[in-house]
Scaffold this motif. Structure first.
Motif, mmCIF file in Angstrom:
data_model
loop_
_atom_site.group_PDB
_atom_site.id
_atom_site.type_symbol
_atom_site.label_atom_id
_atom_site.label_comp_id
_atom_site.label_asym_id
_atom_site.label_seq_id
_atom_site.Cartn_x
_atom_site.Cartn_y
_atom_site.Cartn_z
ATOM 1 N N LYS A 1 55.108 -9.157 23.747
ATOM 2 C CA LYS A 1 55.306 -7.909 23.002
ATOM 3 C C LYS A 1 54.594 -6.748 23.702
ATOM 4 O O LYS A 1 53.501 -6.913 24.265
ATOM 5 N N THR A 2 55.211 -5.576 23.639
ATOM 6 C CA THR A 2 54.586 -4.364 24.177
ATOM 7 C C THR A 2 53.699 -3.751 23.105
ATOM 8 O O THR A 2 54.105 -3.618 21.945
ATOM 9 N N LYS B 1 51.090 -0.552 21.647
ATOM 10 C CA LYS B 1 51.117 0.916 21.668
ATOM 11 C C LYS B 1 50.232 1.492 22.754
ATOM 12 O O LYS B 1 50.543 2.516 23.355
ATOM 13 N N GLY C 1 49.808 0.511 25.576
ATOM 14 C CA GLY C 1 50.287 0.128 26.891
ATOM 15 C C GLY C 1 49.905 -1.303 27.183
ATOM 16 O O GLY C 1 48.958 -1.837 26.619
ATOM 17 N N PHE D 1 50.710 -5.537 27.393
ATOM 18 C CA PHE D 1 51.457 -6.543 26.647
ATOM 19 C C PHE D 1 50.524 -7.432 25.829
ATOM 20 O O PHE D 1 49.317 -7.481 26.060
ATOM 21 N N TYR E 1 46.103 -10.940 22.107
ATOM 22 C CA TYR E 1 46.121 -9.673 22.838
ATOM 23 C C TYR E 1 44.842 -9.546 23.681
ATOM 24 O O TYR E 1 44.321 -8.447 23.884
ATOM 25 N N ALA F 1 59.319 -7.777 32.662
ATOM 26 C CA ALA F 1 59.961 -7.204 31.480
ATOM 27 C C ALA F 1 61.418 -6.869 31.743
ATOM 28 O O ALA F 1 62.216 -6.742 30.807
#
Length: 315
Positions: free
Chosen positions: A37-38, A40, A42, A44, A86, A101
């Motif tokens: 997932k990306t 906010k 910047g 992943f 994360y 990506a």
């Protein structure tokens, strides 16, 4: 638990010793489960939300074994079907699995060897695969986001001699197997040997039931055919007896006619054994056919009083 859940539970417990196989399986999960997932800020992160807990659990295990990640960033304990990470090792992880990506498939360099292809297939099945209850039918499928994913999957299957088909379902590409042999082989390739044995046992029981049903249906059909034939023979014989008389029949024909009346349920072979001298099955059938032909002629000539000796001579 469903059969599909049992397969995934078994696959989730399998551990590859080689790091390259672990990376291949992890890459399959990250790509086919759309787990990258990306964020906010910047960069992943990794996040998996699955209807079954095994995908998140296996991804956690692979991250833990391959990158020595522990503790923080996970909430698997609270919600077994969800994984979120994360942490600072994300760039290292994505680099190791050669993630891009811009590409929606696993980098081919990760699955060059046979062992890595097996791990890749395990990861894809955990992410997007399902298998129907074999007691109801044989169907295994993978739901892919893109045709490129479907093609990569079918190419990997073909290496093991497994031929799959693809069909579009809404916006997805579904790769599927409907033959039990292909499904069994795939379970073997992925290492789901317990599930394979369970499937084989169910398949044997199913084949046995089908065989028994076919035999019962065949025997029932043969009995019905025999009963119908015997009923027709008796009707013909009674008609001849009333409108022609047994005295006008030759002795062999008269004998088989009377025996059929005396033993309406006997088979042709049994009728032949009751005759003197005994006659084979084909001989009995020949005489009964002559009686049927005579009855048909008498019915056709009824009312014209044309029953002469020529009929007897023909017998």
């Amino acid at each position: 638990m469903s059969f599909s859940g049992e397969v995934k539970e078994e696959l989730a417990k399998l551990q590859s010793d080689a790091r390259h196989c672990q990376l291949a399986e992890l890459a399959a999960i990250l790509v086919y489960a759309r787990a990258v997932k990306t964020i906010k800020q910047g960069g992943f992160g990794i996040e998996i939300q699955s209807d079954v807990p095994y995908t998140a659990k296996k991804c956690f295990t692979l991250l833990e074994k391959t990158f020595k990640i522990e503790g923080g960033g996970y909430n698997i304990a609270q919600q077994p079907n969800i994984l979120k990470y994360y942490g600072k090792q994300i760039p290292k992880i994505l680099q190791a699995v050669k993630y891009s990506a811009d590409e929606e498939f696993v980098n081919p360099l990760l699955i060059k060897s046979i062992c890595c292809k097996r791990s890749f297939l395990r990861g894809v099945f955990l992410s997007t695969g399902s298998i129907s209850n074999p007691q109801k039918g044989y169907h295994l499928e993978f739901v892919c986001d893109t045709m490129r994913q479907a093609q990569q999957l079918m190419e990997a299957l073909m290496v093991f001699g497994i031929e799959a088909k693809v069909v579009q379902r809404k916006r997805y590409q579904v790769v599927y197997l409907k033959e039990s042999e292909g499904i069994v082989e795939l379970l073997n390739v992925m290492g789901a040997h317990i599930s394979l044995m369970n499937l084989e046992n169910l398949r044997i029981l199913k084949d046995m039931r089908n065989t028994i049903n076919r035999r019962v249906n065949c025997e029932a059909a043969n009995i019905t055919k025999t009963v119908n034939a015997a009923t027709k023979q008796i009707d013909d014989i009674l008609y001849i007896k009333e409108h022609y008389g047994f005295d006008n029949l030759s002795e062999p024909i008269r004998q088989v006619a009377q025996t059929r009346l005396d033993y309406p349920d006997a088979t042709l072979k049994e009728l032949g054994m009751l005759l003197l001298p005994p006659v084979g099955k084909s001989g009995v059938n020949h005489r009964l056919r002559k009686l049927s032909e005579l009855a048909d002629r008498i019915r056709g000539e009824k009312g014209r009083n044309c029953y002469g000796k020529e009929n007897e001579n023909q017998l």
